[in-house]
Scaffold this active site. Structure first.
Site, short mmCIF file in Angstrom:
data_model
loop_
_atom_site.label_atom_id
_atom_site.label_comp_id
_atom_site.label_asym_id
_atom_site.label_seq_id
_atom_site.Cartn_x
_atom_site.Cartn_y
_atom_site.Cartn_z
CG ASP A 52 -0.01 0.33 2.63
OD1 ASP A 52 1.25 -0.47 2.67
OD2 ASP A 52 -0.73 1.13 2.88
CG ASP A 104 3.71 -0.24 5.38
OD1 ASP A 104 3.00 -1.09 4.59
OD2 ASP A 104 3.18 0.29 5.52
CE1 TYR A 149 -5.05 2.58 4.35
CE2 TYR A 149 -3.35 0.98 5.04
CZ TYR A 149 -3.56 2.54 4.39
OH TYR A 149 -2.52 2.08 3.62
CD GLU A 153 4.11 5.52 4.94
OE1 GLU A 153 3.46 5.92 5.97
OE2 GLU A 153 4.03 4.05 4.78
#
Ligand SMILES: *[C@@H]1O[C@H](CO)[C@@H](O)[C@H](O)[C@H]1NC(C)=O
Ligand SMILES: *[C@@H]1O[C@H](CO)[C@@H](O)[C@H](O)[C@H]1NC(C)=O
Length: 518
Positions: free
Chosen positions: A86, A89, A238, A486
């Site tokens: 995603d 990571d 999430y 990120e």
């Protein structure tokens, strides 16, 4: 620093000629500099290759990456090799992955011609198929869907290249006893929208996707529940805050678009009220909260004669869609507007704000097209109207901010322009490429040798849209600053459509002698 905006009087003057070319002229003279949107489009599609999990194909263009996650699903006796990581990571999170694919597909549905003109059609389809091939594998029987591989806590304990991964690859599923209507709904939307994309070029695959999408919808609708109740490990990463009703409506509407089957439309109409479709007025659209996208998609049905019978409900969808648009352009009442930074960037929240910006830019671009083709304007608060040009101009301002028209003169799309984030919070990009150095790099070794240094990343994560600046347009390019540095697949996905639309406008513009100078 305020961006230069369209002078309203100047616009009116141009409009008097009421020609298409004048509109193009007016929208591009409002920018302080010209950007190469075709280049941005190309780069944004490249990014999805960096995020690939599984066995990489012969035509992989991002060569600092190699195969990874080749035993995913093995412990559970299923083949879960493939799909996307995603962000920075190596967890394969189902919900944001599905949303990424839905947004890529929607972009191709709306702007396929423009993407093809830029020579990027195959790359766009490849980016979608990398996701949908995985969804097909993960849907092992009608009422079972594998929701996640790996878990955030274990994964985040290490800083490793995906090629060296030593962390848990435990897989988690939803089924009849462990429902996940939001995940099933979003994956339905992803596969149904992708089925539209592949209808012409790969009809067999399109059929297969539709088949899975219909089964997943039935499953998600019949066994109701939030997926984070069934897959607890996803909660701190999430969690589905908005629940599953938005995804079920969204799924049904995409299925209606893919099949023309009235049953699905009936679902969107009948459950409009009880599921909040015409109740929620939103100022944000994201991997979690689908209402604004649903409302915009539903609004577009109004123009078709065959939907006249549902006009009453569809108009209510439209009213909420327009609330979203008005909020982005600060034309709502008081606190019902989205905030902006002093530099003009939409500002929803601190952590990964750019996802809301790129999603908004996409929805605004689509809605502007819709207003233009149906020759309409929208009414915001106090009788303030907005036309398609104002809406597109604002979307353009957000795209330009992303590409460098901002107080730091920084592109937040990595690898674009002369100045962009160089310490993106991304395991693979921040460690020497596996192709260059195949020596194993252990779990904490990555933290010691690569994460904590201040050198730029050895690999450029081209096309990634990072979390972006804070509410004052400030940005700290540090690897540990994951709130800002990120990048996520669902940040870039909506930009594909936006850049395609803008590159087409720019092309037409350059053909006009009178504006050739900029
Ligand atoms: C919106 O406007 C109305 C008057 O048109 C006013 O009564 C109301 O307080 C306003 N709401 C907000 C949130 O500003
Ligand atoms: C950004 O560019 C403008 C125009 O070239 C310049 O005036 C300004 O100082 C630059 N700002 C930064 C932070 O580099």
């Amino acid at each position: 620093m305020e961006r230069k905006r369209l002078d309203p009087h100047g616009t009116k003057k141009i409009l008097r000629f009421a020609c298409h070319c004048c509109f193009l002229l007016s929208i591009f003279t409002s920018t302080t500099r010209a950007f190469d949107y075709a280049d941005a489009l190309k780069k944004s599609l490249l990014y999805f290759e960096s995020q690939r999990s599984g066995r990489l194909p012969y035509n992989q263009r991002v060569t600092w990456r190699d195969n990874s996650g080749l035993t995913d699903g093995l412990e559970q006796g299923v083949d879960l090799v493939g799909g996307y990581y995603d962000a920075g990571d190596h967890v394969k999170f189902g919900l944001p992955m599905a949303f990424t694919v839905t947004m890529l597909s929607w972009g191709v549905i709306e702007y396929g011609d423009q993407i093809a003109n830029a020579g990027e059609f195959e790359h766009a389809l490849d980016a979608i198929k990398w996701g949908t091939d995985y969804f097909i594998k993960a849907h092992t029987n009608p009422n079972t869907f594998w929701a996640e591989v790996g878990d955030g806590d274990t994964d985040h304990y290490c800083w490793q290249r995906p090629e060296d991964m030593t962390t848990s690859r435990q897989a988690y599923k939803i089924d009849e006893n462990n429902p996940g209507s939001d995940l099933a709904g979003e994956t339905t939307a992803a596969m149904a929208s992708a089925a539209i994309v592949f209808r012409r070029t790969n009809p067999h695959y399109s059929h297969l996707l539709l088949h899975h999408a219909q089964q997943l919808f039935e499953f998600g609708n019949k066994y109701r529940g939030k997926y984070d109740g069934s897959v607890g490990v996803v909660k701190s990463y999430y969690a589905s805050v908005s629940g599953y009703m938005d995804e079920l409506l969204w799924a049904a509407l995409w299925l209606y678009k893919a099949t023309d089957n009235e049953e699905y439309l009936k679902y969107v109409i009948d459950k409009a009220r009880s599921f909040g479709g015409i109740g929620w007025a939103m100022t944000e659209f994201s991997w979690d909260v689908k209402y604004a996208g649903l409302q915009i998609l539903a609004s577009k049905l109004i123009m078709e004669e065959k939907h006249k019978a549902h006009g009453y409900i569809l108009e209510q969808y439209r009213s909420k869609a327009e609330y979203y648009i008005c909020s982005c352009l600060n034309k709502n009442n008081g606190s019902n507007n989205a905030d902006r930074t002093p530099g003009g960037l939409l500002y929803i929240r601190q952590w990964n704000n750019m996802q809301y910006v790129s999603n908004a830019a996409f929805l605004l671009t689509i809605y502007s097209d819709f207003l233009q083709s149906s020759n309409q304007k929208i009414n915001c608060h106090h009788g303030d109207t907005l036309d398609h040009q104002e809406i597109l101009s604002f979307a353009l301002s957000q795209a330009d901010y992303i590409l460098g028209s901002n107080p730091l003169n920084m592109s937040y799309l990595v690898g674009y322009g002369p100045k962009y984030p160089t310490r993106v919070h991304h395991r693979g990009a921040s460690i020497v490429s596996y192709r260059e150095n195949k020596g194993f790099i252990g779990c904490t070794q990555g933290y010691d040798n690569w994460y904590s240094g201040s050198d730029p990343n050895p690999n450029v994560l081209v096309g990634a849209l990072v979390g972006g600046p804070d509410y004052q347009d400030n940005f700290m390019d540090q690897r540990s600053n994951y709130v800002q540095t990120e990048a996520c697949t669902y940040n870039t996905a909506p930009l594909v459509g936006v850049f395609a639309k803008l590159s087409q406008l720019e092309n037409q513009n350059q053909n006009l002698p009178s504006v050739a100078s900029y």
